[in-house]
Design a protein around this motif. Sequence first.
Motif, PDB file in Angstrom:
ATOM      1  N   UNK A 191       4.660  -3.276 -15.446  1.00  0.00           N
ATOM      2  CA  UNK A 191       5.199  -4.525 -14.921  1.00  0.00           C
ATOM      3  C   UNK A 191       5.044  -4.559 -13.411  1.00  0.00           C
ATOM      4  N   UNK A 192       4.531  -5.649 -12.899  1.00  0.00           N
ATOM      5  CA  UNK A 192       4.344  -5.808 -11.462  1.00  0.00           C
ATOM      6  C   UNK A 192       5.177  -6.987 -10.999  1.00  0.00           C
ATOM      7  N   UNK A 193       5.971  -6.769  -9.954  1.00  0.00           N
ATOM      8  CA  UNK A 193       6.839  -7.816  -9.417  1.00  0.00           C
ATOM      9  C   UNK A 193       6.490  -8.053  -7.963  1.00  0.00           C
ATOM     10  N   UNK A 194       6.383  -9.320  -7.608  1.00  0.00           N
ATOM     11  CA  UNK A 194       6.161  -9.705  -6.221  1.00  0.00           C
ATOM     12  C   UNK A 194       7.222 -10.739  -5.867  1.00  0.00           C
ATOM     13  N   UNK A 195       7.883 -10.536  -4.741  1.00  0.00           N
ATOM     14  CA  UNK A 195       8.856 -11.486  -4.231  1.00  0.00           C
ATOM     15  C   UNK A 195       8.418 -11.924  -2.847  1.00  0.00           C
ATOM     16  N   UNK A 196       8.413 -13.213  -2.626  1.00  0.00           N
ATOM     17  CA  UNK A 196       8.256 -13.794  -1.296  1.00  0.00           C
ATOM     18  C   UNK A 196       9.407 -14.780  -1.162  1.00  0.00           C
ATOM     19  N   UNK A 197       9.825 -15.103   0.057  1.00  0.00           N
ATOM     20  CA  UNK A 197      10.994 -15.955   0.209  1.00  0.00           C
ATOM     21  C   UNK A 197      10.965 -17.182  -0.708  1.00  0.00           C
ATOM     22  N   UNK A 220       5.678   1.351  -4.986  1.00  0.00           N
ATOM     23  CA  UNK A 220       5.579   0.206  -4.068  1.00  0.00           C
ATOM     24  C   UNK A 220       4.131  -0.195  -3.952  1.00  0.00           C
ATOM     25  N   UNK A 221       3.895  -1.482  -3.856  1.00  0.00           N
ATOM     26  CA  UNK A 221       2.530  -1.993  -3.714  1.00  0.00           C
ATOM     27  C   UNK A 221       2.373  -2.498  -2.290  1.00  0.00           C
ATOM     28  N   UNK A 240       1.228 -10.032   0.967  1.00  0.00           N
ATOM     29  CA  UNK A 240       2.665  -9.898   0.721  1.00  0.00           C
ATOM     30  C   UNK A 240       3.388  -9.639   2.035  1.00  0.00           C
ATOM     31  N   UNK A 241       2.875  -8.721   2.828  1.00  0.00           N
ATOM     32  CA  UNK A 241       3.482  -8.400   4.114  1.00  0.00           C
ATOM     33  C   UNK A 241       3.480  -9.608   5.039  1.00  0.00           C
ATOM     34  N   UNK A 242       2.361 -10.313   5.110  1.00  0.00           N
ATOM     35  CA  UNK A 242       2.259 -11.487   5.984  1.00  0.00           C
ATOM     36  C   UNK A 242       3.227 -12.596   5.575  1.00  0.00           C
ATOM     37  N   UNK A 243       3.634 -12.602   4.313  1.00  0.00           N
ATOM     38  CA  UNK A 243       4.566 -13.607   3.822  1.00  0.00           C
ATOM     39  C   UNK A 243       5.989 -13.076   3.697  1.00  0.00           C
ATOM     40  N   UNK A 244       6.275 -11.960   4.429  1.00  0.00           N
ATOM     41  CA  UNK A 244       7.607 -11.358   4.444  1.00  0.00           C
ATOM     42  C   UNK A 244       8.108 -11.046   3.043  1.00  0.00           C
ATOM     43  N   UNK A 245       7.201 -10.544   2.195  1.00  0.00           N
ATOM     44  CA  UNK A 245       7.546 -10.287   0.809  1.00  0.00           C
ATOM     45  C   UNK A 245       7.708  -8.819   0.478  1.00  0.00           C
ATOM     46  N   UNK A 246       7.812  -8.584  -0.792  1.00  0.00           N
ATOM     47  CA  UNK A 246       8.010  -7.250  -1.336  1.00  0.00           C
ATOM     48  C   UNK A 246       7.255  -7.197  -2.661  1.00  0.00           C
ATOM     49  N   UNK A 247       6.672  -6.058  -2.994  1.00  0.00           N
ATOM     50  CA  UNK A 247       5.951  -5.924  -4.259  1.00  0.00           C
ATOM     51  C   UNK A 247       6.038  -4.484  -4.757  1.00  0.00           C
ATOM     52  N   UNK A 248       6.146  -4.352  -6.066  1.00  0.00           N
ATOM     53  CA  UNK A 248       6.166  -3.023  -6.676  1.00  0.00           C
ATOM     54  C   UNK A 248       5.684  -3.123  -8.104  1.00  0.00           C
ATOM     55  N   UNK A 249       5.375  -1.978  -8.663  1.00  0.00           N
ATOM     56  CA  UNK A 249       4.994  -1.897 -10.062  1.00  0.00           C
ATOM     57  C   UNK A 249       5.803  -0.792 -10.726  1.00  0.00           C
TER      58      UNK A 249
END
Length: 129
Positions: free
Chosen positions: A91-97, A64-65, A70-79
Amino acid sequence: MATWVEGLNPYDWNSVSETDIHCGWDTPPEDVTPDNARSVEVRFAAISERPDYSPLEGMAGFERVSDEWVTANNGDAFTMTVDIGISAVIGTTIWVPGVEVTVSGGRWANLPELDGPAGLEIAKQILAS
């Protein structure tokens, strides 16, 4: 991105649609050596619902990253890292709404790593533009 794609050729399959942008580059076949067999990919996809990444959490190489943006934008991130010794695929993935960005690269001899922190910064730049 210039640091990681310098000297690489864009893939023929690069594409843009209403919901997806997918770009990739790799070492020209005539230049491939054990130290320079590399590729880089970036994918930007419209994804409205938060994906369930929990099945990946138990896999080797998952991390988990933590990132304030990311947190302020209610997101999620991992590598995810697959290390094969002389190189690694990262591979690094970031999701925000509304959107998910994945940056794939790795570690190669004598070149800067396209690791989790670097991939996260690229993804954030894409999302900010």
